[in-house]
Enzyme design. Structure first.
Site, PDB file in Angstrom:
ATOM      1  N   TYR A 138       0.750  -1.177  -0.014  1.00  0.00           N
ATOM      2  CA  TYR A 138      -0.069  -0.203   0.141  1.00  0.00           C
ATOM      3  C   TYR A 138       0.990   1.071   0.116  1.00  0.00           C
ATOM      4  O   TYR A 138       1.860   1.524   0.843  1.00  0.00           O
ATOM      5  CB  TYR A 138      -0.852   0.075   1.168  1.00  0.00           C
ATOM      6  CG  TYR A 138      -1.911   1.220   1.074  1.00  0.00           C
ATOM      7  CD1 TYR A 138      -2.774   1.247   0.301  1.00  0.00           C
ATOM      8  CD2 TYR A 138      -1.524   2.290   2.204  1.00  0.00           C
ATOM      9  CE1 TYR A 138      -3.711   2.458   0.418  1.00  0.00           C
ATOM     10  CE2 TYR A 138      -2.674   3.282   2.298  1.00  0.00           C
ATOM     11  CZ  TYR A 138      -3.514   3.503   1.189  1.00  0.00           C
ATOM     12  OH  TYR A 138      -4.280   4.414   1.513  1.00  0.00           O
ATOM     13  N   ASP A 231       9.488   2.893   0.524  1.00  0.00           N
ATOM     14  CA  ASP A 231       8.183   3.503   1.149  1.00  0.00           C
ATOM     15  C   ASP A 231       8.257   3.106   2.755  1.00  0.00           C
ATOM     16  O   ASP A 231       7.998   2.007   3.191  1.00  0.00           O
ATOM     17  CB  ASP A 231       6.805   2.947   0.512  1.00  0.00           C
ATOM     18  CG  ASP A 231       5.757   3.622   1.251  1.00  0.00           C
ATOM     19  OD1 ASP A 231       5.958   4.474   1.994  1.00  0.00           O
ATOM     20  OD2 ASP A 231       4.511   3.500   0.609  1.00  0.00           O
ATOM     21  N   LYS A 259       2.977   9.528   8.913  1.00  0.00           N
ATOM     22  CA  LYS A 259       3.078   8.835  10.116  1.00  0.00           C
ATOM     23  C   LYS A 259       3.948   9.162  11.243  1.00  0.00           C
ATOM     24  O   LYS A 259       3.766  10.519  11.667  1.00  0.00           O
ATOM     25  CB  LYS A 259       3.042   7.226  10.061  1.00  0.00           C
ATOM     26  CG  LYS A 259       1.918   6.662   9.044  1.00  0.00           C
ATOM     27  CD  LYS A 259       1.475   5.395   8.880  1.00  0.00           C
ATOM     28  CE  LYS A 259       0.142   5.151   8.204  1.00  0.00           C
ATOM     29  NZ  LYS A 259       0.332   4.377   7.167  1.00  0.00           N
TER      30      LYS A 259
END
Ligand SMILES: *Cc1c(COP(=O)(O)O)cnc(C)c1O
Length: 421
Positions: A138, A231, A259
């Site tokens: 993702y 990522d 995050k």
């Protein structure tokens, strides 16, 4: 109103009653009243030990007092300026000092924006169009990366509203599969701009790279003039001071963050080698912009967070992770179940699966129905985790051993119910 009533009301005004799909679990999500440290309280008066932690950002738990203090100082001086601040340099230097591949940084607002921009940069730099991702990974909710595997390596849109023309340039192969990747690159090598990879697959549960896999990615991308993008929206500032690239000693060309970097406030960033990053507007001609880029409140929170995340912080936190994973494994063994306890550092998950998980293809064979029974029982036992087999659970430094002991008992009770033991 209680959570059930609020959800009914919410569905009238917000599609599906939530602002992000994973939050809408059945029969209804709890609505939050407040949170502090390792705990979260709902409007119905229930208290949970929180291992969702906002899906990753809250490595310092809820309401870290230093972050509150630093954010409070900032908001008294303004919330957004549309002009640069010294703090953006400070946070950039902190990222560059910690992360091996980072020589320059662009701050954006989310992980989605970070991967979208990093992919554009890789395409701009290599003047090639195709990208490779791993099935199940993702990278945010934008068109280039919302794909599911179709026949062969072809990929189809994962959502209505995405033209196949957009995703035809996104190819995918199974994670941890060197042969599939080599074959794909041999076929397409002159057209591939980038490989984007979650160094630890955190959006199909928690799957580590096989030994040598990340090194293999580094080698094959270098040989074929392909940009390697890590990522690290989850693993960045989670696995170690320098993230996954330090933990596994493999340095990509570009990295994306989100995050944890915002200390609980919205942020994203991408960073990499100077030669690449100088192609970003206004110094170069790969366009990237944002009204809230480098937002002073998020940047203040980020500085405050990273200042607290030193080597000894991770040593302490990772010990808690080891303790919890060991206790879970033992519990599963004692219940005579054959399930996979996975994770590293402060990430963990249980796969409801008898076999080891190497990639999404394996993970999909897990017993998701039993997992949902387990999830609901955990809630009844006062523990909140993401409502899916395909998410990762997190630990913060606000979790103490007393919390973790309670969690192990809750897990035992919930596994017993799920498996009729
Ligand atoms: C969460 C996540 C994203 C997207 O970040 P948002 O801030 O939600 O847009 C991208 N990549 C990975 C690996 C993620 O876990």
């Amino acid at each position: 109103m209680n959570s059930k009533e609020l959800f009914k009301e919410s569905k009238k005004y917000l599609p599906g009653g939530v602002d992000s799909p994973v939050r809408a679990f059945k029969p209804n999500p709890f609505f939050v009243e407040r949170a502090k440290g390792s705990k979260i309280w709902d409007v119905d008066g229930n208290l949970y030990i929180d291992h969702c932690l906002a899906y990753g950002p809250l490595i310092l738990g809820h309401c870290n007092s230093k972050i509150i203090e630093d954010v409070y100082k900032q908001i008294q001086n303004g919330s957004s300026y549309g002009a640069p601040t010294e703090n953006e340099i400070t946070l950039a230097k902190m990222v560059i000092g910690r992360v091996p591949c980072a020589e320059m940084v662009r701050f954006v607002n989310s992980g989605t924006e970070a991967t979208m921009s990093a992919i554009r940069l890789a395409r701009g730099y290599t003047q090639k169009n195709k990208i490779i991702k791993f099935s199940g990974s993702y990278h945010g909710a934008h068109d280039y990366v919302l794909v599911k595997s179709g026949s062969g390596a072809a990929t189809l849109p994962d959502s209505l509203g995405i033209p196949e023309d957009t995703t035809k340039n996104t190819l995918s192969v199974p994670f941890n599969d060197q042969t599939a990747l080599s074959n794909l690159i041999a076929r397409e090598k002159d057209e591939i701009a980038a490989i984007i990879v979650e160094p630890v697959m955190g959006n199909i549960g928690c799957v580590e790279p096989k030994e040598g896999f990340l090194e293999f990615l580094r080698e094959i991308t270098e040989k074929n003039n392909i940009i390697l993008i890590f990522d690290e929206v989850i693993t960045g500032f989670r696995l170690s001071v320098g993230g996954a690239q330090t933990h596994y000693s493999v340095t990509p060309d570009l990295v994306t963050f989100g995050k944890i970097l915002g200390g609980g406030y919205p942020i994203g960033a991408f960073a990499g080698k100077r030669e690449l990053m100088e192609m970003i507007a206004p110094s170069g001609s790969v366009y990237q912009a944002g009204t809230f880029n480098g937002n002073p409140v998020s940047v203040a929170a980020g500085i405050s967070a990273l200042n607290q995340l030193d080597h000894s912080f991770y040593n302490e936190l990772n010990k808690k992770g080891d303790y919890l994973r060991n206790q879970i494994s033992e519990t599963i063994y004692n219940l005579d179940l054959n399930l996979q306890t996975v994770g590293l550092s402060s990430m963990f998950q249980i796969y409801f699966n008898e076999n080891p998980i190497l990639n999404y293809e394996d993970a999909k064979k897990s017993d998701t129905e039993k997992f949902l029974v387990y999830f609901r029982e955990l809630m009844k036992n006062g523990v909140f985790i993401p409502p899916s087999q395909f998410e990762c659970n997190f630990i913060s430094n606000a979790h103490n051993y007393e919390d973790l002991e309670k969690v192990v008992i809750a897990i035992e009770n919930s596994l017993k119910i799920a498996w009729n033991k």
